[in-house]
Design an enzyme around this catalytic site. Sequence first.
Site, mmCIF file in Angstrom:
data_model
loop_
_atom_site.group_PDB
_atom_site.id
_atom_site.type_symbol
_atom_site.label_atom_id
_atom_site.label_comp_id
_atom_site.label_asym_id
_atom_site.label_seq_id
_atom_site.Cartn_x
_atom_site.Cartn_y
_atom_site.Cartn_z
ATOM 1 N N ALA A 1 0.812 -1.216 0.000
ATOM 2 C CA ALA A 1 0.000 0.000 0.000
ATOM 3 C C ALA A 1 0.848 1.270 0.000
ATOM 4 O O ALA A 1 0.442 2.302 -0.536
ATOM 5 C CB ALA A 1 -0.939 0.005 1.207
ATOM 6 N N CYS A 2 2.047 1.173 0.593
ATOM 7 C CA CYS A 2 2.931 2.346 0.652
ATOM 8 C C CYS A 2 3.616 2.624 -0.677
ATOM 9 O O CYS A 2 4.343 3.611 -0.812
ATOM 10 C CB CYS A 2 3.962 2.174 1.754
ATOM 11 S SG CYS A 2 4.967 0.691 1.564
ATOM 12 N N GLY A 3 3.404 1.749 -1.670
ATOM 13 C CA GLY A 3 3.957 1.980 -2.998
ATOM 14 C C GLY A 3 5.234 1.228 -3.296
ATOM 15 O O GLY A 3 5.725 1.261 -4.420
#
Length: 197
Positions: A168-170
Amino acid sequence: MQNLLPEKKSSESLSGRRVVLGVCSSIAVYKSAEIVSELVRLGADVRVVMTQNAAKLMSPRIFQTLSRNDVTVSMWENTPQWRPEHISLAEFAEVFAVAPASANTIGNMAHGLAPDSLSCVYLATKAPVLVAPAMNSNMYLHPAVSNNMDILRRRGVHFAEPETGRLACGTEGVGRLADPRAIVSKIAELLEGVAQK
């Protein structure tokens, strides 16, 4: 929602079996709804206990609707029964699964801390426990988290190992919640083991 398990699994395969699902604060919390939905489809009686932070990410009403049971979030809620809710849930569970499991909750479980309803259920239950971690890869690979998981493994806690992929943080790395189908299958395996005892 689509069926998660292959159709060869009978809709009665988990009929009447009792599962308590612990839900922690993780961006993967929405996948917990799939887990509850599939367990109910298979006939299980599912109760959900959420951390208060998880309830900030996803409404308990969703889990209440999917499970058709009340959802426990706080130890200080009024309940219609005289028994403490966490004790009732601990005794109700044939399997206690935590998905997603945060680094904080894994730490609480490893060190016997009980700041919330979820960790109290863990300490009070005698049921098999399944933990499905979900977090940033740096957190997951931190020695403190690894040590806490090793402590739990030595106590007989089962794990649904996280997947590697886009987080989710990339970033890319390990820490994605295991596929909900794999988690449901592991719960079914643990229930089968309970039935054979």
